[in-house]
Design an enzyme around this catalytic site. Sequence first.
Site, PDB file in Angstrom:
ATOM      1  N   CYS A 149     -39.910 -20.717 -42.985  1.00 54.07           N
ATOM      2  CA  CYS A 149     -40.177 -21.768 -43.968  1.00 54.07           C
ATOM      3  C   CYS A 149     -41.192 -22.765 -43.418  1.00 54.07           C
ATOM      4  O   CYS A 149     -40.862 -23.586 -42.549  1.00 54.07           O
ATOM      5  CB  CYS A 149     -38.881 -22.487 -44.345  1.00 54.07           C
ATOM      6  SG  CYS A 149     -39.099 -23.823 -45.544  1.00 54.07           S
ATOM      7  N   CYS A 152     -40.318 -26.445 -44.246  1.00 58.37           N
ATOM      8  CA  CYS A 152     -39.208 -26.949 -43.433  1.00 58.37           C
ATOM      9  C   CYS A 152     -39.641 -27.290 -42.015  1.00 58.37           C
ATOM     10  O   CYS A 152     -39.244 -28.323 -41.463  1.00 58.37           O
ATOM     11  CB  CYS A 152     -38.091 -25.906 -43.358  1.00 58.37           C
ATOM     12  SG  CYS A 152     -37.512 -25.275 -44.944  1.00 58.37           S
ATOM     13  N   ASP A 153     -40.446 -26.415 -41.402  1.00 55.11           N
ATOM     14  CA  ASP A 153     -40.663 -26.493 -39.960  1.00 55.11           C
ATOM     15  C   ASP A 153     -42.096 -26.760 -39.530  1.00 55.11           C
ATOM     16  O   ASP A 153     -42.353 -26.971 -38.336  1.00 55.11           O
ATOM     17  CB  ASP A 153     -40.192 -25.186 -39.309  1.00 55.11           C
ATOM     18  CG  ASP A 153     -38.707 -24.939 -39.516  1.00 55.11           C
ATOM     19  OD1 ASP A 153     -37.955 -25.928 -39.579  1.00 55.11           O
ATOM     20  OD2 ASP A 153     -38.304 -23.770 -39.631  1.00 55.11           O
TER      21      ASP A 153
END
Length: 335
Positions: A149, A152-153
Amino acid sequence: MKAAALIKSISFIMETEHIKCLIIGSGPAGYTAAIYAARAGLNPVMYTGMNPGGQLTQTTDVENFPGYPKGILGPDMMEDFREQAIRFGTDIRFGYVSAANFVNDPHQVIIDDKKTVIADTVIISTGASAKWLGLESEAKYNGFGVSGCAVCDGYFFRGQDIALVGGGDTAAEEATYLAKLVNKVYMLVRREEFRASKTMIDRVRNTHNIEILYNTEVLEVLGDGLNVTGVSLLNNRTQQQLQIPVTGLFVAIGHHPNTGIFRGMLDMDETGYIKTIPGTTATNIPGVFCAGDAQDHIYRQAITAAGTGCMAALDAERYLAAKEAARALVTKLNR
């Protein structure tokens, strides 16, 4: 034997329980649905599935969920969700759905092949799973440089060089997103061309710090035992091997929703995401609702999953209230 016939033939020998609200699956969607359903007096029962807490239990730092200004580990955040759901009275149980029958009202669900649950409403929050390359080294460094992701990261790789695997629209979108944060993106495309749309291809090609490597497969994720340090690659056309130094590998080859048990009963798209009525979490079956990544192939974020979990609980509450009002009206008219 079809699921409905199977349930009919074996449910009479099983333990049976009748509940108002059954939540299938945990994670942000399921736990949020549980919090709202419990506060509404629906006495929800949640079966967590085989991976309690969902995908976030397999991540490290979560910095983009409101309410955690210093960030939080994914497993810790899911434990907070769980404790809040329990606080309001949710009955959380470890178990999985082995069969379901949504033809009858109330609905029947088999748990662990040994128990029948009859539920007035069902909230499906079984989530989705990222597709991975299947490498042992990929699994070893998952959460330590390997991610599924970008949103997300990506923030954790600011100013670094990273690689991204994939050639579709999602991969192109994630590559251009990452390019705004990192120093360089090596985009690894297994074929001689993209599968993405022309618009997305043009966007990638016009991004100065994305280098596209066609006909390229990942042989191994390299690391120092703690974090990713590079990737070993194979050009599947020339059979040449090379290594590139990167601190992160993003895998963007798709997701698959965990909805197979409901196939043939609920309307789904071609990849198995459950269709809901726009603006609601209602499925094509009255009393069955779906929240989170099992119905969302676009955003796939913890916060959006939690939002639809709230919606599902409210939809279930209103559904039951409308049924009760209808029954009361019929009773009054029959007097």
